[in-house]
Write a protein that holds these residues in place. Sequence first.
Motif, PDB file in Angstrom:
ATOM      1  N   TYR A  41      22.048 -28.055  19.072  1.00  0.00           N
ATOM      2  CA  TYR A  41      23.266 -27.245  19.152  1.00  0.00           C
ATOM      3  C   TYR A  41      23.971 -27.422  17.805  1.00  0.00           C
ATOM      4  CZ  TYR A  41      22.277 -27.681  24.128  1.00  0.00           C
ATOM      5  OH  TYR A  41      21.660 -27.669  25.340  1.00  0.00           O
ATOM      6  N   LEU A  42      24.329 -26.322  17.179  1.00  0.00           N
ATOM      7  CA  LEU A  42      24.996 -26.376  15.890  1.00  0.00           C
ATOM      8  C   LEU A  42      26.396 -25.807  16.040  1.00  0.00           C
ATOM      9  CD1 LEU A  42      24.906 -26.904  12.803  1.00  0.00           C
ATOM     10  CD2 LEU A  42      24.148 -24.527  12.543  1.00  0.00           C
ATOM     11  N   ALA A  43      27.410 -26.631  15.828  1.00  0.00           N
ATOM     12  CA  ALA A  43      28.802 -26.211  15.919  1.00  0.00           C
ATOM     13  C   ALA A  43      29.363 -26.053  14.511  1.00  0.00           C
ATOM     14  CB  ALA A  43      29.623 -27.229  16.701  1.00  0.00           C
ATOM     15  N   VAL A  44      29.860 -24.856  14.201  1.00  0.00           N
ATOM     16  CA  VAL A  44      30.400 -24.550  12.879  1.00  0.00           C
ATOM     17  C   VAL A  44      31.917 -24.545  12.954  1.00  0.00           C
ATOM     18  CG1 VAL A  44      30.442 -22.880  10.987  1.00  0.00           C
ATOM     19  CG2 VAL A  44      28.357 -23.176  12.336  1.00  0.00           C
ATOM     20  N   THR A  45      32.575 -25.405  12.166  1.00  0.00           N
ATOM     21  CA  THR A  45      34.035 -25.510  12.196  1.00  0.00           C
ATOM     22  C   THR A  45      34.640 -25.457  10.797  1.00  0.00           C
ATOM     23  OG1 THR A  45      34.180 -27.931  12.022  1.00  0.00           O
ATOM     24  CG2 THR A  45      33.775 -27.009  14.210  1.00  0.00           C
ATOM     25  N   LEU A  46      33.885 -25.028   9.811  1.00  0.00           N
ATOM     26  CA  LEU A  46      34.362 -24.984   8.433  1.00  0.00           C
ATOM     27  C   LEU A  46      35.439 -23.928   8.240  1.00  0.00           C
ATOM     28  CD1 LEU A  46      30.991 -25.108   6.459  1.00  0.00           C
ATOM     29  CD2 LEU A  46      32.757 -26.868   6.447  1.00  0.00           C
ATOM     30  N   SER A  47      36.261 -24.125   7.231  1.00  0.00           N
ATOM     31  CA  SER A  47      37.170 -23.058   6.816  1.00  0.00           C
ATOM     32  C   SER A  47      36.414 -22.083   5.915  1.00  0.00           C
ATOM     33  CB  SER A  47      38.370 -23.649   6.072  1.00  0.00           C
ATOM     34  OG  SER A  47      37.934 -24.384   4.939  1.00  0.00           O
ATOM     35  N   LEU A  48      36.905 -20.846   5.869  1.00  0.00           N
ATOM     36  CA  LEU A  48      36.263 -19.813   5.058  1.00  0.00           C
ATOM     37  C   LEU A  48      36.766 -19.896   3.626  1.00  0.00           C
ATOM     38  CD1 LEU A  48      34.410 -17.310   4.957  1.00  0.00           C
ATOM     39  CD2 LEU A  48      36.433 -15.928   5.485  1.00  0.00           C
ATOM     40  N   SER A  49      35.837 -19.885   2.686  1.00  0.00           N
ATOM     41  CA  SER A  49      36.160 -19.913   1.262  1.00  0.00           C
ATOM     42  C   SER A  49      34.993 -19.258   0.526  1.00  0.00           C
ATOM     43  CB  SER A  49      36.338 -21.361   0.788  1.00  0.00           C
ATOM     44  OG  SER A  49      35.087 -22.035   0.778  1.00  0.00           O
ATOM     45  N   PRO A  50      35.140 -19.010  -0.772  1.00  0.00           N
ATOM     46  CA  PRO A  50      33.984 -18.460  -1.513  1.00  0.00           C
ATOM     47  C   PRO A  50      32.744 -19.337  -1.389  1.00  0.00           C
ATOM     48  CG  PRO A  50      35.984 -18.228  -2.818  1.00  0.00           C
ATOM     49  CD  PRO A  50      36.366 -19.036  -1.610  1.00  0.00           C
ATOM     50  N   ALA A  51      32.941 -20.649  -1.255  1.00  0.00           N
ATOM     51  CA  ALA A  51      31.796 -21.554  -1.148  1.00  0.00           C
ATOM     52  C   ALA A  51      31.122 -21.501   0.218  1.00  0.00           C
ATOM     53  CB  ALA A  51      32.239 -22.986  -1.447  1.00  0.00           C
ATOM     54  N   THR A  52      31.863 -21.106   1.272  1.00  0.00           N
ATOM     55  CA  THR A  52      31.283 -21.081   2.620  1.00  0.00           C
ATOM     56  C   THR A  52      30.946 -19.674   3.106  1.00  0.00           C
ATOM     57  OG1 THR A  52      33.478 -21.036   3.663  1.00  0.00           O
ATOM     58  CG2 THR A  52      32.501 -23.199   3.243  1.00  0.00           C
ATOM     59  N   LEU A  53      31.318 -18.645   2.364  1.00  0.00           N
ATOM     60  CA  LEU A  53      30.974 -17.274   2.742  1.00  0.00           C
ATOM     61  C   LEU A  53      29.450 -17.122   2.782  1.00  0.00           C
ATOM     62  CD1 LEU A  53      31.897 -14.319   3.254  1.00  0.00           C
ATOM     63  CD2 LEU A  53      31.732 -13.990   0.770  1.00  0.00           C
ATOM     64  N   ASP A  54      28.910 -16.655   3.914  1.00  0.00           N
ATOM     65  CA  ASP A  54      27.464 -16.494   4.099  1.00  0.00           C
ATOM     66  C   ASP A  54      26.701 -17.797   3.867  1.00  0.00           C
ATOM     67  OD1 ASP A  54      27.531 -13.843   4.862  1.00  0.00           O
ATOM     68  OD2 ASP A  54      27.244 -13.079   2.834  1.00  0.00           O
ATOM     69  N   LEU A  55      27.349 -18.927   4.135  1.00  0.00           N
ATOM     70  CA  LEU A  55      26.687 -20.215   3.948  1.00  0.00           C
ATOM     71  C   LEU A  55      25.435 -20.321   4.814  1.00  0.00           C
ATOM     72  CD1 LEU A  55      26.815 -23.106   2.713  1.00  0.00           C
ATOM     73  CD2 LEU A  55      28.128 -23.773   4.744  1.00  0.00           C
ATOM     74  N   ILE A  56      25.551 -19.842   6.057  1.00  0.00           N
ATOM     75  CA  ILE A  56      24.388 -19.837   6.958  1.00  0.00           C
ATOM     76  C   ILE A  56      23.756 -18.450   6.845  1.00  0.00           C
ATOM     77  CG2 ILE A  56      23.562 -20.261   9.300  1.00  0.00           C
ATOM     78  CD1 ILE A  56      24.880 -22.665   7.982  1.00  0.00           C
ATOM     79  N   ASP A  57      22.763 -18.338   5.986  1.00  0.00           N
ATOM     80  CA  ASP A  57      22.114 -17.056   5.733  1.00  0.00           C
ATOM     81  C   ASP A  57      20.760 -17.023   6.435  1.00  0.00           C
ATOM     82  OD1 ASP A  57      20.668 -18.857   4.219  1.00  0.00           O
ATOM     83  OD2 ASP A  57      21.284 -18.029   2.273  1.00  0.00           O
ATOM     84  N   ALA A  58      19.947 -16.028   6.117  1.00  0.00           N
ATOM     85  CA  ALA A  58      18.653 -15.874   6.790  1.00  0.00           C
ATOM     86  C   ALA A  58      17.754 -17.074   6.545  1.00  0.00           C
ATOM     87  CB  ALA A  58      17.977 -14.587   6.330  1.00  0.00           C
ATOM     88  N   ARG A  59      17.752 -17.589   5.326  1.00  0.00           N
ATOM     89  CA  ARG A  59      16.900 -18.745   5.036  1.00  0.00           C
ATOM     90  C   ARG A  59      17.303 -19.937   5.878  1.00  0.00           C
ATOM     91  NH1 ARG A  59      16.719 -23.462   2.587  1.00  0.00           N
ATOM     92  NH2 ARG A  59      18.899 -23.392   1.910  1.00  0.00           N
ATOM     93  N   ARG A  60      18.615 -20.198   5.925  1.00  0.00           N
ATOM     94  CA  ARG A  60      19.065 -21.382   6.663  1.00  0.00           C
ATOM     95  C   ARG A  60      18.911 -21.194   8.171  1.00  0.00           C
ATOM     96  NH1 ARG A  60      23.398 -22.785   2.288  1.00  0.00           N
ATOM     97  NH2 ARG A  60      22.421 -24.670   1.442  1.00  0.00           N
ATOM     98  N   LEU A  61      19.119 -19.991   8.672  1.00  0.00           N
ATOM     99  CA  LEU A  61      18.870 -19.772  10.098  1.00  0.00           C
ATOM    100  C   LEU A  61      17.400 -19.968  10.422  1.00  0.00           C
ATOM    101  CD1 LEU A  61      21.159 -16.733  11.006  1.00  0.00           C
ATOM    102  CD2 LEU A  61      21.295 -19.050  11.914  1.00  0.00           C
ATOM    103  N   GLY A  62      16.543 -19.709   9.446  1.00  0.00           N
ATOM    104  CA  GLY A  62      15.120 -19.938   9.654  1.00  0.00           C
ATOM    105  C   GLY A  62      14.756 -21.395   9.798  1.00  0.00           C
ATOM    106  N   LEU A  63      15.641 -22.304   9.389  1.00  0.00           N
ATOM    107  CA  LEU A  63      15.400 -23.740   9.530  1.00  0.00           C
ATOM    108  C   LEU A  63      15.752 -24.246  10.926  1.00  0.00           C
ATOM    109  CD1 LEU A  63      16.937 -24.968   6.141  1.00  0.00           C
ATOM    110  CD2 LEU A  63      14.516 -24.555   6.660  1.00  0.00           C
ATOM    111  N   VAL A  64      16.548 -23.468  11.660  1.00  0.00           N
ATOM    112  CA  VAL A  64      17.020 -23.901  12.977  1.00  0.00           C
ATOM    113  C   VAL A  64      15.901 -23.732  14.007  1.00  0.00           C
ATOM    114  CG1 VAL A  64      18.745 -23.482  14.767  1.00  0.00           C
ATOM    115  CG2 VAL A  64      19.374 -23.253  12.357  1.00  0.00           C
TER     116      VAL A  64
END
Length: 279
Positions: free
Chosen positions: A200-223
């Motif tokens: 289970y992955l819980a995302v609680t980060l604030s939105l910033s230029p560094a976190t925009l699209d942080l979880i992209d297709a490549r990273r979702l492929g790791l889940v």
Amino acid sequence: MRAVFAGSFAVRLVEPVRQRLAIPCEIVAGDEAGVVDQLRDADVLVSMAFTKEMAAAGTSLRLVQVPGAGLDRIDRSQFRAGLALANAYGHEAAIAEYVIGSMIALTRSFQRLDQKLRAGQWESQWSVDAPPPPLWPELAGKTLGILGSVTSARRWPRRAHAFDMKVCAVRRQAQADVPREPDVCRGPERLDELLTLSDYLAVTLSLSPATLDLIDARRLGLVKPSAYLINVARAEIINEQALYDALAGGRLAGAALDVWYRYRQPPAARRRQMRRSTA
């Protein structure tokens, strides 16, 4: 002192704040656009947003108080010297309960069971003249991955541990001086590892230029395909198309989304947006 509360969320806090004030204070409340003209003599603005128009009108402002943790609607380029910015916490317990509830609801397929029962199908080990369903999975022994702040990393482990879960947290900064309550606590360079470990992955980060699209297709492929994603932060941290493709393609078991990519706007806001786009 004069305080302006702007927006529906801030307006709900007027009475609780008024009851705690120890000094005389004039309070004005309204929607974000409607209160701009009320800012000229205001000392404090309580709002989820701070715009160029608010900054131009609020020349006497000394404090912008955000009644939440997120600052993504605050235009910090509009802050002048002497104008302070503060945000608020205190809702971590409610968020943690939402995450725990979502994990149980997703794992036990409550929505599907409800829909089937309403259609006259009782999916149960005790149902008559119907094959029994597979044994339900359990939270016990699973790993909750937390991608978020120090505050969430402190609050959630004891709740997850009550379900005999493991906890792995990745924070924006892996400070050495904070309590290491999670079983594993890492810095942002270990994000990919967190994704591979999490059931289970819980995302609680604030939105910033560094976190925009942080979880992209490549990273979702790791889940893991059996994993569930729970977003209680900002929608844009997870790429919308990549999330849709992962869910539609069965590469992610499910998701609970407390936030969305587009929200309905009140008619006045839509008209203003249309005027800006055609100007």
